[in-house]
Design a protein around this motif. Structure first.
Motif, PDB file in Angstrom:
ATOM      1  N   THR A  89       0.814  -1.200   0.000  1.00  0.00           N
ATOM      2  CA  THR A  89       0.000   0.000   0.000  1.00  0.00           C
ATOM      3  C   THR A  89       0.856   1.263   0.000  1.00  0.00           C
ATOM      4  N   LYS A  90       0.487   2.198  -0.876  1.00  0.00           N
ATOM      5  CA  LYS A  90       1.118   3.515  -0.869  1.00  0.00           C
ATOM      6  C   LYS A  90       0.222   4.457  -0.091  1.00  0.00           C
ATOM      7  N   ALA A  91       0.838   5.283   0.731  1.00  0.00           N
ATOM      8  CA  ALA A  91       0.060   6.242   1.512  1.00  0.00           C
ATOM      9  C   ALA A  91       0.904   7.469   1.800  1.00  0.00           C
ATOM     10  N   LYS A  92       0.210   8.577   2.124  1.00  0.00           N
ATOM     11  CA  LYS A  92       0.899   9.805   2.519  1.00  0.00           C
ATOM     12  C   LYS A  92       1.236   9.725   4.006  1.00  0.00           C
ATOM     13  N   TYR A  93       2.429  10.176   4.334  1.00  0.00           N
ATOM     14  CA  TYR A  93       2.883  10.178   5.714  1.00  0.00           C
ATOM     15  C   TYR A  93       3.495  11.531   6.056  1.00  0.00           C
ATOM     16  N   TYR A  94       3.221  11.988   7.275  1.00  0.00           N
ATOM     17  CA  TYR A  94       3.978  13.105   7.822  1.00  0.00           C
ATOM     18  C   TYR A  94       5.306  12.516   8.295  1.00  0.00           C
ATOM     19  N   VAL A  95       6.387  13.156   7.924  1.00  0.00           N
ATOM     20  CA  VAL A  95       7.697  12.734   8.413  1.00  0.00           C
ATOM     21  C   VAL A  95       8.075  13.710   9.520  1.00  0.00           C
ATOM     22  N   LEU A  96       8.088  13.210  10.751  1.00  0.00           N
ATOM     23  CA  LEU A  96       8.380  14.039  11.918  1.00  0.00           C
ATOM     24  C   LEU A  96       9.810  13.792  12.370  1.00  0.00           C
ATOM     25  N   ARG A  97      10.541  14.873  12.590  1.00  0.00           N
ATOM     26  CA  ARG A  97      11.909  14.771  13.124  1.00  0.00           C
ATOM     27  C   ARG A  97      11.933  15.448  14.486  1.00  0.00           C
ATOM     28  N   SER A  98      12.495  14.743  15.443  1.00  0.00           N
ATOM     29  CA  SER A  98      12.547  15.261  16.805  1.00  0.00           C
ATOM     30  C   SER A  98      13.358  16.544  16.872  1.00  0.00           C
ATOM     31  N   TYR A 138       7.070   8.331  11.238  1.00  0.00           N
ATOM     32  CA  TYR A 138       6.211   8.448  10.063  1.00  0.00           C
ATOM     33  C   TYR A 138       4.768   8.277  10.540  1.00  0.00           C
ATOM     34  N   VAL A 139       3.951   9.306  10.320  1.00  0.00           N
ATOM     35  CA  VAL A 139       2.566   9.286  10.773  1.00  0.00           C
ATOM     36  C   VAL A 139       1.659   9.333   9.547  1.00  0.00           C
ATOM     37  N   PRO A 140       0.806   8.317   9.378  1.00  0.00           N
ATOM     38  CA  PRO A 140      -0.111   8.336   8.233  1.00  0.00           C
ATOM     39  C   PRO A 140      -0.957   9.612   8.242  1.00  0.00           C
ATOM     40  N   ALA A 141      -0.985  10.310   7.130  1.00  0.00           N
ATOM     41  CA  ALA A 141      -1.768  11.543   7.012  1.00  0.00           C
ATOM     42  C   ALA A 141      -3.213  11.181   6.711  1.00  0.00           C
ATOM     43  N   GLY A 142      -4.126  11.783   7.449  1.00  0.00           N
ATOM     44  CA  GLY A 142      -5.536  11.569   7.208  1.00  0.00           C
ATOM     45  C   GLY A 142      -6.069  10.239   7.716  1.00  0.00           C
ATOM     46  N   GLU A 143      -5.296   9.561   8.518  1.00  0.00           N
ATOM     47  CA  GLU A 143      -5.715   8.251   9.008  1.00  0.00           C
ATOM     48  C   GLU A 143      -6.382   8.312  10.371  1.00  0.00           C
ATOM     49  N   GLY A 144      -6.689   9.496  10.848  1.00  0.00           N
ATOM     50  CA  GLY A 144      -7.415   9.638  12.113  1.00  0.00           C
ATOM     51  C   GLY A 144      -6.612   9.235  13.325  1.00  0.00           C
ATOM     52  N   GLY A 145      -6.598   7.970  13.649  1.00  0.00           N
ATOM     53  CA  GLY A 145      -5.996   7.475  14.881  1.00  0.00           C
ATOM     54  C   GLY A 145      -4.608   7.991  15.177  1.00  0.00           C
ATOM     55  N   LEU A 146      -3.674   7.798  14.268  1.00  0.00           N
ATOM     56  CA  LEU A 146      -2.301   8.221  14.534  1.00  0.00           C
ATOM     57  C   LEU A 146      -2.124   9.727  14.385  1.00  0.00           C
ATOM     58  N   GLU A 147      -2.804  10.317  13.418  1.00  0.00           N
ATOM     59  CA  GLU A 147      -2.724  11.765  13.239  1.00  0.00           C
ATOM     60  C   GLU A 147      -3.325  12.484  14.455  1.00  0.00           C
ATOM     61  N   ASP A 148      -4.281  11.827  15.110  1.00  0.00           N
ATOM     62  CA  ASP A 148      -4.896  12.402  16.304  1.00  0.00           C
ATOM     63  C   ASP A 148      -3.910  12.528  17.464  1.00  0.00           C
ATOM     64  N   ARG A 149      -2.793  11.847  17.381  1.00  0.00           N
ATOM     65  CA  ARG A 149      -1.766  11.927  18.431  1.00  0.00           C
ATOM     66  C   ARG A 149      -0.888  13.170  18.284  1.00  0.00           C
ATOM     67  N   MET A 150      -1.065  13.898  17.190  1.00  0.00           N
ATOM     68  CA  MET A 150      -0.298  15.125  16.966  1.00  0.00           C
ATOM     69  C   MET A 150      -1.078  16.295  17.538  1.00  0.00           C
ATOM     70  N   HIS A 151      -0.404  17.099  18.360  1.00  0.00           N
ATOM     71  CA  HIS A 151      -1.023  18.285  18.959  1.00  0.00           C
ATOM     72  C   HIS A 151      -0.105  19.483  18.734  1.00  0.00           C
TER      73      HIS A 151
END
Length: 167
Positions: free
Chosen positions: A29-38, A47-60
């Motif tokens: 599967t190909k998907a869009k991901y946010y690439v977060l660097r500390s 790598y956080v799936p963009a638009g996937e709700g659950g994991l993106e919801d962990r970003m504040h």
């Protein structure tokens, strides 16, 4: 939707900058991901799936300077009710850390530090899970305060201890 360059708090992992929005193929599967660097740990990339709700919801979004100043002022009043049952306490700690309520995190830090002091006075050690939750809570909170206030995370430690009246 977040933008490249935004700084976010990601779950219990700390403060990250959105480095890019990339398409990655994981499995079939190909998907869009946010690439977060500390911001503070150079080798930490998430790598956080963009638009996937659950994991993106962990970003504040990180707090503003005004919000951090208010939080620092309110620290002495932040309380957390100690939970005697270890399993229930673990669940409560996980809820607080994932919830994004910084005042609850401060209350939890205070309660865990006070518990550590009581345990040491009784010649005992704190449970490893409590120690882990304390370190995780402090790291996430201190990293965010340090980033917003433009200081080093180590400089936050003494400031918080002083405000809470706990060493």
């Amino acid at each position: 939707m977040y933008q490249i360059g935004d700084v976010v708090l990601y779950s219990t992992d700390g403060v990250f900058r959105i480095h890019e929005l990339a398409v990655k193929k994981i499995g079939r599967t190909k998907a869009k991901y946010y690439v977060l660097r500390s911001v503070y740990r150079e080798s930490s990339v998430i790598y956080v799936p963009a638009g996937e709700g659950g994991l993106e919801d962990r970003m504040h979004p990180v707090l503003s300077r005004e919000e951090v100043n208010s939080l620092l002022e309110d620290m002495p009043g932040c309380q957390w009710v100690w939970v005697e049952n270890e399993n229930e306490r673990k669940l409560r700690c996980k809820e607080v850390l994932s919830g994004g309520d910084r005042r609850a995190v401060i209350g939890m830090i205070r309660a865990l530090r006070e518990h550590r002091i009581r345990q040491e006075a009784a010649g005992k050690k704190m449970h490893l899970s409590d120690e882990r939750f304390l370190k995780e809570a402090e790291r996430v909170l201190y990293d965010e305060i340090a980033h917003v206030m433009e200081i080093q995370p180590n400089d936050v430690v003494g400031m918080v201890a002083e405000r809470l009246g706990i060493v």
